[in-house]
Every structure is written in C-alpha cells, then in structure tokens.
Design a protein around this motif. Structure first.
Motif, PDB file in Angstrom:
ATOM      1  N   ILE A  94     -75.675  38.363  -5.708  1.00 14.74           N
ATOM      2  CA  ILE A  94     -76.687  37.533  -4.824  1.00 14.74           C
ATOM      3  C   ILE A  94     -77.284  37.226  -6.164  1.00 14.74           C
ATOM      4  CG2 ILE A  94     -78.584  37.020  -2.864  1.00 14.74           C
ATOM      5  CD1 ILE A  94     -76.152  37.632  -0.933  1.00 14.74           C
ATOM      6  N   VAL A  95     -78.776  36.051  -5.733  1.00 14.39           N
ATOM      7  CA  VAL A  95     -79.833  35.962  -6.851  1.00 14.39           C
ATOM      8  C   VAL A  95     -80.792  35.216  -5.429  1.00 14.39           C
ATOM      9  CG1 VAL A  95     -81.189  34.993  -8.400  1.00 14.39           C
ATOM     10  CG2 VAL A  95     -78.742  35.904  -8.574  1.00 14.39           C
ATOM     11  N   LEU A  96     -81.470  35.914  -5.495  1.00 12.06           N
ATOM     12  CA  LEU A  96     -83.335  35.096  -4.386  1.00 12.06           C
ATOM     13  C   LEU A  96     -83.251  34.190  -5.656  1.00 12.06           C
ATOM     14  CD1 LEU A  96     -84.153  39.011  -2.957  1.00 12.06           C
ATOM     15  CD2 LEU A  96     -82.200  36.859  -2.586  1.00 12.06           C
ATOM     16  N   ALA A 214     -85.895  30.097   3.909  1.00 14.19           N
ATOM     17  CA  ALA A 214     -85.917  30.809   2.979  1.00 14.19           C
ATOM     18  C   ALA A 214     -84.430  31.429   2.170  1.00 14.19           C
ATOM     19  CB  ALA A 214     -85.549  32.304   3.825  1.00 14.19           C
ATOM     20  N   THR A 215     -84.268  31.111   0.534  1.00 17.53           N
ATOM     21  CA  THR A 215     -83.142  30.742   0.193  1.00 17.53           C
ATOM     22  C   THR A 215     -82.497  31.811  -1.350  1.00 17.53           C
ATOM     23  OG1 THR A 215     -84.414  29.176  -1.270  1.00 17.53           O
ATOM     24  CG2 THR A 215     -83.337  27.576   0.980  1.00 17.53           C
ATOM     25  N   LEU A 216     -81.349  31.606  -1.196  1.00 19.55           N
ATOM     26  CA  LEU A 216     -80.448  32.263  -2.345  1.00 19.55           C
ATOM     27  C   LEU A 216     -79.211  32.002  -2.872  1.00 19.55           C
ATOM     28  CD1 LEU A 216     -78.290  33.313  -0.759  1.00 19.55           C
ATOM     29  CD2 LEU A 216     -79.580  35.456   0.116  1.00 19.55           C
ATOM     30  N   TYR A 217     -78.829  32.015  -3.787  1.00 16.41           N
ATOM     31  CA  TYR A 217     -77.986  31.567  -4.535  1.00 16.41           C
ATOM     32  C   TYR A 217     -76.531  32.809  -3.881  1.00 16.41           C
ATOM     33  CZ  TYR A 217     -80.851  27.645  -7.247  1.00 16.41           C
ATOM     34  OH  TYR A 217     -81.145  27.442  -7.256  1.00 16.41           O
ATOM     35  N   HIS A 218     -75.220  32.814  -4.025  1.00  9.76           N
ATOM     36  CA  HIS A 218     -74.600  33.399  -3.946  1.00  9.76           C
ATOM     37  C   HIS A 218     -72.854  33.223  -4.210  1.00  9.76           C
ATOM     38  CE1 HIS A 218     -71.390  36.342  -0.985  1.00  9.76           C
ATOM     39  NE2 HIS A 218     -72.358  37.106  -2.322  1.00  9.76           N
ATOM     40  N   PHE A 219     -73.523  34.197  -6.002  1.00 11.66           N
ATOM     41  CA  PHE A 219     -72.305  34.089  -7.276  1.00 11.66           C
ATOM     42  C   PHE A 219     -70.811  34.592  -6.668  1.00 11.66           C
ATOM     43  CE2 PHE A 219     -76.253  33.086  -8.753  1.00 11.66           C
ATOM     44  CZ  PHE A 219     -76.144  31.926  -9.298  1.00 11.66           C
ATOM     45  N   HIS A 220     -70.526  35.019  -5.490  1.00  9.06           N
ATOM     46  CA  HIS A 220     -69.223  35.761  -4.875  1.00  9.06           C
ATOM     47  C   HIS A 220     -67.898  35.185  -6.774  1.00  9.06           C
ATOM     48  CE1 HIS A 220     -69.285  33.994  -0.956  1.00  9.06           C
ATOM     49  NE2 HIS A 220     -69.852  32.835  -1.711  1.00  9.06           N
ATOM     50  N   ALA A 221     -68.790  36.941  -7.307  1.00 15.87           N
ATOM     51  CA  ALA A 221     -68.658  37.502  -8.500  1.00 15.87           C
ATOM     52  C   ALA A 221     -66.594  37.937  -8.178  1.00 15.87           C
ATOM     53  CB  ALA A 221     -68.798  38.974  -8.766  1.00 15.87           C
TER      54      ALA A 221
END
Length: 246
Positions: A94-96, A214-221
């Motif tokens: 995740i990247v916040l 409150a937002t973030l990115y989830h990149f699912h490695a």
C-alpha cells in the motif's frame, strides 16, 4: 490521541520501503511504527527502514521473525509492542496519500462512536453492474458485505457505515483488542477481515466506518501469492470455518 501503524511483511523489501516512504511523508506522522517481518534473511529491509526513520520523531519497532506464520499471526504478534490509542494495520504493498493519517485520526478524535475505520482505495478496479449483482448474490446473511457499494471516487466527506472492514487498511481503537482477539488457530487469510469484522460487530455494533477523505493506493504485489487453484481451495475452507464458528 496517539497513533501507531503495523505492517506485516514477507519478502517484499521494495514494496515495504515504498510504503514506509509514504508514511514519513504524512502531514500527520504516526507516533509509532511496528513492522513484523517474516522474510528470508536476504529480503530484510531493516537497515533501509532504520535509515529513513532517523530524521523523524517516529518510534520504530522492527521485528524479524521467520517463525511467525501468516498475516493474522503477524497482526496478533504486533499488539504486545503497541503503545498507542489507535492502531492501523496496512498491507506492505500500500502507498498512502499525504493526508491519510490526518483524516483517519481526525475522524477518531471527533466521533467517539467509531471503533474501526477504513479509508478509500483510489486505484481499485471499476466494478460493473453485473459484478455487483454476482457479489451481492453470494454475499448474503452472515457474509453480507456492504463495502462494494462504496465508490472509490466518492465526493461524500461524511462517515459511511459498513459491516466489514478491509483488514489490509484497517484502523482500530486499542480497546477493541481487549475484547476481540485475532483468530490465530484457523490460518485465515483472504477472509480474515470478514471473520474479525463479524466478531467486532457482535461486541461493538454499528461502530465501523469508511472515511472517504482518507485515500490510498493498493498495488497488489504478486510475490508471495498462491496459485489460483490454491487460493480457491483456501477461500472455500475459510468460508466453511466462518460458517461453523457462527
């Protein structure tokens, strides 16, 4: 109000470093970060993380233990190190966005009814009406899950009540863990958040919310992921265990 972050991780030093960089760029820094690293020795990012944290006021607890097996066991192991009022658990891929922790902490401070909260994943794939219909058909009764109805591009800044929180971006008041323990016996993974949310709902009804600001990115490695066949088998097994428990 103090704020800690827990990151369970395994063999993803690159993703962990990116996640930690997004933490130290927050407008509201956490007071404590706890990393539970189950990696093989060559994949430990401890030195990198320690160098990044030096210029901050964050207290870091970096635990490397290959004997900890799985996501839920890692979360449970982190609790004995927590020193804060609010505990946030994040997946390592995740990247916040910079205001994430500020918005989450503001919500907990201003709304005493909140026991647990999620933010919004802004790079979540679009879900069409057919997928929504199929999801709602299978998620009924005990497995009802109203997260699907929340859009990742919502402009609503109010609290959005939900009956399930996504475990990989969940924030909780520490009092929750006095009464609701992580299930470390059944090796949950895909459904660990649903299983935990069911028990939180019983003890703290109507206390879980999504905080849209409150937002973030989830990149699912892709590293550490089981084959599709293995994941399907595990999903069925976990659903049956949850049904039996309830």
């Amino acid at each position: 109000m103090t704020f800690s972050i827990v990151i369970p991780t395994k063999n993803r030093p690159k993703e962990l470093t990116a996640m930690f960089n997004s933490i130290i760029e927050q407008t509201r820094l956490p007071d404590q970060v706890i990393i539970i690293d189950q990696s093989k020795s060559e994949n430990i990012a401890k030195k990198t993380i320690e160098s990044l944290v030096k210029e901050t006021s964050i207290t870091l607890k970096y635990v490397h233990d290959e004997g900890i097996k799985g996501l839920v066991q890692a979360k449970a192991a982190s609790l004995k190190f927590n020193e804060c009022d609010i505990i946030s658990f994040f997946d390592d891929d995740i990247v916040l966005r910079p205001n994430y922790l500020f918005e989450i902490s503001k919500a907990f401070k201003n709304h005493k009814l909140i026991m647990g909260a999620n933010g919004i994943i802004i790079n979540r794939p679009e879900v069409n009406n057919l997928n929504n219909l199929i999801f709602n058909f299978f998620h009924i009764g005990l497995f009802q899950d109203n997260r699907q109805s929340i859009s990742n591009d919502t402009n609503d800044s109010s609290l959005l009540p939900v009956n399930t929180l996504s475990g990989g971006l969940s924030s909780w008041r520490k009092e929750v863990f006095d009464k609701v323990k992580f299930d470390i016996e059944n090796n949950f993974h895909a459904y660990e958040d649903k299983e935990f949310s069911i028990r939180v709902n019983k003890t703290f009804p109507n206390s879980m919310f999504v905080i849209p600001n409150a937002t973030l990115y989830h990149f699912h490695a892709q590293s550490n992921r089981e084959s599709s066949k293995k994941r399907t088998y595990n999903d069925i097994k976990e659903v049956l265990i949850i049904f039996k428990k309830n």
